[in-house]
Design an enzyme around this catalytic site. Structure first.
Site, PDB file in Angstrom:
ATOM      1  N   ASP A  97       1.257  -1.334   0.128  1.00 47.01           N
ATOM      2  CA  ASP A  97      -0.097   0.632  -0.158  1.00 47.01           C
ATOM      3  C   ASP A  97       0.952   1.839  -0.316  1.00 47.01           C
ATOM      4  O   ASP A  97       1.566   1.340   0.591  1.00 47.01           O
ATOM      5  CB  ASP A  97      -1.211   0.396   1.316  1.00 47.01           C
ATOM      6  CG  ASP A  97      -1.145  -1.079   1.345  1.00 47.01           C
ATOM      7  OD1 ASP A  97      -1.610  -2.379   1.424  1.00 47.01           O
ATOM      8  OD2 ASP A  97      -2.486  -0.938   2.257  1.00 47.01           O
ATOM      9  N   ASP A 100      -0.643  -2.877  -4.231  1.00 49.93           N
ATOM     10  CA  ASP A 100      -1.654  -2.840  -3.635  1.00 49.93           C
ATOM     11  C   ASP A 100      -2.335  -1.177  -3.376  1.00 49.93           C
ATOM     12  O   ASP A 100      -1.882  -0.969  -4.154  1.00 49.93           O
ATOM     13  CB  ASP A 100      -1.062  -3.562  -1.699  1.00 49.93           C
ATOM     14  CG  ASP A 100      -2.890  -3.960  -1.038  1.00 49.93           C
ATOM     15  OD1 ASP A 100      -3.750  -3.438  -0.879  1.00 49.93           O
ATOM     16  OD2 ASP A 100      -2.372  -5.346  -0.252  1.00 49.93           O
ATOM     17  N   ASP A 101      -3.018  -0.888  -2.442  1.00 53.34           N
ATOM     18  CA  ASP A 101      -3.833   0.089  -2.769  1.00 53.34           C
ATOM     19  C   ASP A 101      -2.541   1.504  -3.035  1.00 53.34           C
ATOM     20  O   ASP A 101      -1.747   1.015  -2.460  1.00 53.34           O
ATOM     21  CB  ASP A 101      -4.882  -0.066  -1.081  1.00 53.34           C
ATOM     22  CG  ASP A 101      -5.642  -0.356  -1.294  1.00 53.34           C
ATOM     23  OD1 ASP A 101      -6.541  -0.559  -2.390  1.00 53.34           O
ATOM     24  OD2 ASP A 101      -5.658  -0.992  -0.302  1.00 53.34           O
ATOM     25  N   HIS A 106      -3.771  -1.740  -6.657  1.00 53.81           N
ATOM     26  CA  HIS A 106      -5.293  -1.980  -5.689  1.00 53.81           C
ATOM     27  C   HIS A 106      -6.391  -0.594  -6.243  1.00 53.81           C
ATOM     28  O   HIS A 106      -7.602  -0.641  -6.605  1.00 53.81           O
ATOM     29  CB  HIS A 106      -5.713  -2.565  -5.130  1.00 53.81           C
ATOM     30  CG  HIS A 106      -4.811  -3.509  -5.089  1.00 53.81           C
ATOM     31  ND1 HIS A 106      -5.176  -4.632  -3.585  1.00 53.81           N
ATOM     32  CD2 HIS A 106      -4.057  -4.573  -5.746  1.00 53.81           C
ATOM     33  CE1 HIS A 106      -4.157  -5.736  -4.010  1.00 53.81           C
ATOM     34  NE2 HIS A 106      -3.951  -5.922  -5.386  1.00 53.81           N
ATOM     35  N   ARG A 164     -12.847   2.285  -5.308  1.00 57.03           N
ATOM     36  CA  ARG A 164     -13.352   1.127  -4.132  1.00 57.03           C
ATOM     37  C   ARG A 164     -13.517   2.149  -2.904  1.00 57.03           C
ATOM     38  O   ARG A 164     -12.490   2.370  -2.280  1.00 57.03           O
ATOM     39  CB  ARG A 164     -11.828   0.454  -4.142  1.00 57.03           C
ATOM     40  CG  ARG A 164     -12.483  -0.702  -3.495  1.00 57.03           C
ATOM     41  CD  ARG A 164     -11.281  -1.993  -3.329  1.00 57.03           C
ATOM     42  NE  ARG A 164     -11.565  -3.384  -3.269  1.00 57.03           N
ATOM     43  CZ  ARG A 164     -11.131  -3.860  -2.531  1.00 57.03           C
ATOM     44  NH1 ARG A 164      -9.534  -3.492  -2.563  1.00 57.03           N
ATOM     45  NH2 ARG A 164     -11.313  -5.466  -2.549  1.00 57.03           N
ATOM     46  N   LYS A 215     -15.452  -0.423   0.284  1.00 53.45           N
ATOM     47  CA  LYS A 215     -15.965  -1.527   1.332  1.00 53.45           C
ATOM     48  C   LYS A 215     -15.750  -1.419   2.431  1.00 53.45           C
ATOM     49  O   LYS A 215     -14.955  -0.984   3.518  1.00 53.45           O
ATOM     50  CB  LYS A 215     -14.754  -2.766   0.888  1.00 53.45           C
ATOM     51  CG  LYS A 215     -12.849  -2.384   0.906  1.00 53.45           C
ATOM     52  CD  LYS A 215     -12.293  -3.574   0.814  1.00 53.45           C
ATOM     53  CE  LYS A 215     -10.696  -3.378   0.596  1.00 53.45           C
ATOM     54  NZ  LYS A 215      -9.614  -4.178   1.196  1.00 53.45           N
TER      55      LYS A 215
END
Ligand SMILES: *[C@@H]1O[C@H](CO)[C@@H](O)[C@H](O)[C@H]1NC(C)=O
Ligand SMILES: *[C@@H]1O[C@H](CO)[C@@H](O)[C@H](O)[C@H]1NC(C)=O
Length: 385
Positions: free
Chosen positions: A201, A222-223, A244, A277, A279
């Site tokens: 990340d 990743d993010d 991501h 995104r 979540k």
């Protein structure tokens, strides 16, 4: 010698000892003969360190700290926490870290009105390949987190850093108020080889407010951004590749489960699993509100262009959304671009009435499949799968 002369001589000796015992910092001396109090304060001096322990030991007595070409010994933090108000920290040359399986962090800074920057040609080399095993923080060898920007307050900044190959997550922003992270480059693309870099990340933000991350250039796995909690957070002018996407969450199940006042703007996401995104955690409580994504350009997205789901549990989706972390006042404006043909353009999985007051305009994500599994989409406001 008179008593006065004796104590004067003693003061001289103490001053000389202080300087002699700390050879590492090159201290620009105060202009007049200092009394002991001014030695303690050293209000306007610049110190250059080539050794991590010396830098940590003398950090509170320097107004400017130059970290010059430091190799940080294995298993230790280059520790710039608890700095004097207004301290400047400048990385110079190559800063690097020796290998050890531990959780880090490799660098940590805290204080009020702190300015961290890099001199021309500097690099912070995390030597990630020594740790990368494809398992990130989910297994394999224990990997150190890279940069803790925790408890920075006032008007602090981290600017212009060149970061290479972090072992796992790069920047952790936590318990910070009033912090700008500008023009930070993170290049973990070497970790793409053999899929060895994982959970890298770029910016993880929690329990912070008044945070601006501008002009970041990120290549990772990743993010690019992950906001777990916090208020008044802006991410703008970012270039994200390989990871991501621009994420909020997962929200819920932590000590702080409030995300509000988020502005993610004028950025691109390429060759990444997701674009936009959000979540939230299944069965948890919390809130995601007043979130705007605007002017986001997508290309080469491999899983979801836009994905909003309320069904996360233990790191993966259950397929059944829950309603304890409502997502409200969500604006998507000018989200455009393409995903790969096997990807899904837009996926929305909300519980009954737990997504509301959404405004979507200029959302055009094409090239992939239309989802047939969406649920709970607010009826007004333009959101659609
Ligand atoms: C510190 O030194 C610099 C350079 O000499 C000077 O420009 C600045 O005004 C000084 N700051 C303070 C607070 O004395
Ligand atoms: C929404 O968030 C922005 C910051 O992005 C803030 O300025 C604004 O006041 C917030 N609005 C509400 C209604 O809370």
């Amino acid at each position: 010698m008179s008593l006065l002369q004796k104590s004067f001589a003693l003061a001289l000796v103490s001053a000389a000892t202080f300087v002699a015992a700390t050879p590492m910092p090159v201290v620009t001396p105060a202009p007049v003969f200092p009394d002991l109090a001014s030695i303690e304060k050293r209000a306007n001096s610049s110190c250059t360190f080539t050794d991590a322990a010396a830098a940590s030991a003398s950090k509170t007595s320097c107004a400017t700290i130059v970290l010059s070409g430091i190799t940080v010994p294995s298993g230790t933090t280059l520790d710039m926490t608890g700095l004097t108000d207004g301290t400047a920290v400048i990385f110079e040359g190559t800063t690097t870290w020796e290998y050890e399986a531990w959780s880090g962090p490799l660098f940590s800074v805290s204080g009020k009105d702190i300015a961290v920057s890099g001199a021309t040609g500097h690099v912070l080399d995390g030597n990630g390949a020594k740790w990368w095993d494809g398992k990130g923080s989910n297994g394999g060898v224990t990997k150190p987190k890279f940069f803790y920007a925790h408890s920075l307050t006032g008007s602090s900044s981290i600017k212009g850093l060149n970061v290479l190959n972090t072992p796992v997550q790069a920047f952790s922003v936590n318990s910070a108020t009033g912090l700008t992270l500008d023009s930070i480059t993170i290049d973990n693309s070497a970790g793409d080889t053999g899929s060895l870099g994982h959970n890298t990340d770029a910016f993880d933000v929690g329990s912070s407010s008044g945070i601006t991350i501008s002009n970041a250039n990120v290549k990772n796995q990743d993010d690019c951004l992950a906001i777990n909690s916090g208020t008044d957070i802006t991410f703008t002018g970012g270039t994200c590749s390989g990871g991501h996407g621009l994420s909020i969450g997962s929200v819920g199940g932590r000590s702080d489960n409030t995300v509000s006042g988020i502005n993610i703007a004028s950025s691109s996401v390429t060759a990444s699993a997701n674009g936009v995104r959000i979540k939230t955690v299944s069965g948890a409580t919390g809130t995601v509100s007043n979130v705007t994504y605007s002017d986001i350009k997508l290309s080469g997205i491999t899983s979801y262009g836009i994905v909003i789901q309320q069904d996360y549990k233990n790191g993966s989706p259950t397929g059944t959304p829950t309603t304890g972390v409502p997502i409200t006042d969500l604006t998507l404006s000018s989200i455009t671009g393409t995903v790969s043909s096997s990807a899904t353009n837009v996926y929305i999985l909300c519980g009954s009435s737990s997504c509301s007051s959404w405004t979507w305009t200029g959302v055009s994500v094409t090239g992939g499949k239309a989802s047939t599994a969406c649920s709970g989409i607010p009826s007004a406001g333009g959101a659609a799968c």
